[in-house]
Design a protein around this motif. Structure first.
Motif, PDB file in Angstrom:
ATOM      1  N   UNK A 181       0.843  -1.342  -0.078  1.00 30.58           N
ATOM      2  CA  UNK A 181       0.140  -0.058   0.056  1.00 30.58           C
ATOM      3  C   UNK A 181       0.743   1.352   0.064  1.00 30.58           C
ATOM      4  N   UNK A 182       1.806   1.262   0.804  1.00 31.94           N
ATOM      5  CA  UNK A 182       2.694   2.467   0.765  1.00 31.94           C
ATOM      6  C   UNK A 182       3.517   2.828  -0.288  1.00 31.94           C
ATOM      7  N   UNK A 183       4.201   1.658  -0.957  1.00 35.72           N
ATOM      8  CA  UNK A 183       4.642   1.780  -2.121  1.00 35.72           C
ATOM      9  C   UNK A 183       3.896   1.996  -3.262  1.00 35.72           C
ATOM     10  N   UNK A 184       2.576   1.470  -3.374  1.00 35.28           N
ATOM     11  CA  UNK A 184       1.558   1.680  -4.419  1.00 35.28           C
ATOM     12  C   UNK A 184       1.112   3.365  -4.406  1.00 35.28           C
ATOM     13  N   UNK A 185       1.136   3.567  -3.404  1.00 37.01           N
ATOM     14  CA  UNK A 185       0.840   5.215  -3.343  1.00 37.01           C
ATOM     15  C   UNK A 185       1.945   6.358  -3.370  1.00 37.01           C
ATOM     16  N   UNK A 186       2.964   6.091  -2.740  1.00 41.28           N
ATOM     17  CA  UNK A 186       4.149   6.785  -2.714  1.00 41.28           C
ATOM     18  C   UNK A 186       4.918   6.750  -4.109  1.00 41.28           C
ATOM     19  N   UNK A 187       4.991   5.592  -4.500  1.00 36.63           N
ATOM     20  CA  UNK A 187       5.877   5.409  -5.868  1.00 36.63           C
ATOM     21  C   UNK A 187       5.108   4.841  -6.974  1.00 36.63           C
TER      22      UNK A 187
ATOM     23  N   UNK B 254       9.322   0.853   4.941  1.00 33.57           N
ATOM     24  CA  UNK B 254       8.388   0.741   3.650  1.00 33.57           C
ATOM     25  C   UNK B 254       8.186   2.452   3.393  1.00 33.57           C
ATOM     26  N   UNK B 255       8.193   3.189   4.218  1.00 35.18           N
ATOM     27  CA  UNK B 255       8.245   4.851   3.950  1.00 35.18           C
ATOM     28  C   UNK B 255       9.706   5.202   3.298  1.00 35.18           C
ATOM     29  N   UNK B 256      10.642   5.076   4.041  1.00 35.23           N
ATOM     30  CA  UNK B 256      11.846   5.160   3.645  1.00 35.23           C
ATOM     31  C   UNK B 256      12.093   4.774   2.142  1.00 35.23           C
ATOM     32  N   UNK B 257      11.806   3.663   1.842  1.00 37.52           N
ATOM     33  CA  UNK B 257      12.108   2.869   0.665  1.00 37.52           C
ATOM     34  C   UNK B 257      11.324   3.583  -0.608  1.00 37.52           C
ATOM     35  N   UNK B 258      10.191   3.849  -0.227  1.00 43.40           N
ATOM     36  CA  UNK B 258       9.245   4.288  -1.435  1.00 43.40           C
ATOM     37  C   UNK B 258       9.556   5.575  -1.669  1.00 43.40           C
ATOM     38  N   UNK B 259      10.017   6.444  -0.440  1.00 41.63           N
ATOM     39  CA  UNK B 259      10.309   7.749  -0.898  1.00 41.63           C
ATOM     40  C   UNK B 259      11.848   7.922  -1.496  1.00 41.63           C
ATOM     41  N   UNK B 260      12.713   6.990  -1.057  1.00 40.15           N
ATOM     42  CA  UNK B 260      13.836   6.689  -1.814  1.00 40.15           C
ATOM     43  C   UNK B 260      13.810   6.489  -3.105  1.00 40.15           C
ATOM     44  N   UNK B 261      12.847   5.537  -3.428  1.00 38.98           N
ATOM     45  CA  UNK B 261      12.616   5.307  -4.938  1.00 38.98           C
ATOM     46  C   UNK B 261      12.035   6.401  -5.976  1.00 38.98           C
ATOM     47  N   UNK B 262      11.185   7.236  -5.031  1.00 39.70           N
ATOM     48  CA  UNK B 262      10.766   8.423  -5.617  1.00 39.70           C
ATOM     49  C   UNK B 262      11.765   9.261  -6.194  1.00 39.70           C
ATOM     50  N   UNK B 263      12.771   9.366  -5.298  1.00 37.25           N
ATOM     51  CA  UNK B 263      14.094  10.483  -5.421  1.00 37.25           C
ATOM     52  C   UNK B 263      14.745   9.976  -6.758  1.00 37.25           C
TER      53      UNK B 263
END
Length: 253
Positions: A107-113, A157-166
């Protein structure tokens, strides 16, 4: 007005940072598509726009590609173009690593990345068709760059999703540069929004945060909105693949 007649889509614009971003773009003359799952919140955002502002509400789940494609199609049908996309929709979850299950991770990766990928791809195709360049701005986080430990655990999960978006920001910037489309990120630190207010009302939490902020104050959604406005302007055409950190100095330490 710096964005007169520019058409912008802002996701997650029904509250918090997204609302502030939408209102700041309105102030500079932009036509804004206020996109959010919370239709009532999106309408509230528009009600706060300057008189005479042009806007449209789109209720959308940005994790669903068909809904994203529909959002972009509605924008083109109504306004004829998209000049600016702000991928602001995001979620935070605090489950410790050893207790984190697959459903919450996804869910976190779906929304954030995944959602910014869907939105950026759909909008970029329209920008390329129009041939007038464009601006894609992703809202990441200081936690794309450093892990913040609170109450003995982190947010993998938040760190990795936002790192992926970076990194997605950089990849998009490189691939779309020949079309005159820039892609940048704004990385907020602690910002006072409806989501963070409850935590910041706890004296020891607020004190812990302020001790880490050289500027001596909690960030406000307007701080994020001002950074987005800079990157959305024509004057920022030489800036791409970059991240503007808006954190009150949190990451200086």
């Amino acid at each position: 007005m710096k964005l007169k007649n520019k058409v912008a889509i802002v996701t997650g614009a029904g509250s918090g940072n997204g609302r502030a971003i939408a209102l700041r773009l309105f102030e500079e003359g932009a036509i804004v598509v206020v996109a959010d799952m919370n239709e009532a919140g999106a309408n509230e955002t528009i009600s706060q726009a300057p008189e005479g502002s042009k806007a449209m509400v789109v209720k959308v789940d940005v994790t669903q590609k068909d809904q994203v494609d529909s959002m972009v199609a509605q924008t083109i049908q109504e306004f004829g173009k998209v000049d600016i996309l702000v991928n602001n929709a995001g979620i935070v979850a605090f489950t410790p690593f050893l207790e984190l299950d697959e459903k919450e991770w996804d869910k976190v990766h779906d929304v954030n990345l995944k959602a910014p990928f869907f939105c950026s791809q759909a909008v970029a195709k329209e920008m390329i068709k129009a041939g007038n360049g464009g601006r894609i701005i992703n809202i990441t986080s200081v936690e794309a760059h450093r892990v913040v430990s609170s109450s003995g655990h982190c947010q993998p999960h938040y760190n990795s999703s936002k790192g992926g978006l970076h990194m997605l920001t950089k990849a998009i910037a490189l691939e779309l540069s020949s079309h005159g489309i820039t892609c940048n990120a704004v990385a907020p630190g602690v910002v006072q929004t409806p989501f963070t207010e409850k935590g910041l009302e706890i004296p020891e939490v607020k004190e812990w945060v302020l001790e880490r902020l050289p500027v001596g104050r909690i960030g406000q959604p307007q701080d994020v909105a001002n950074a987005v406005l800079f990157l959305a302007q024509d004057e920022a055409s030489y800036v791409t693949g970059s991240t503007l950190v808006v954190d009150g100095g949190w990451t200086i330490h």
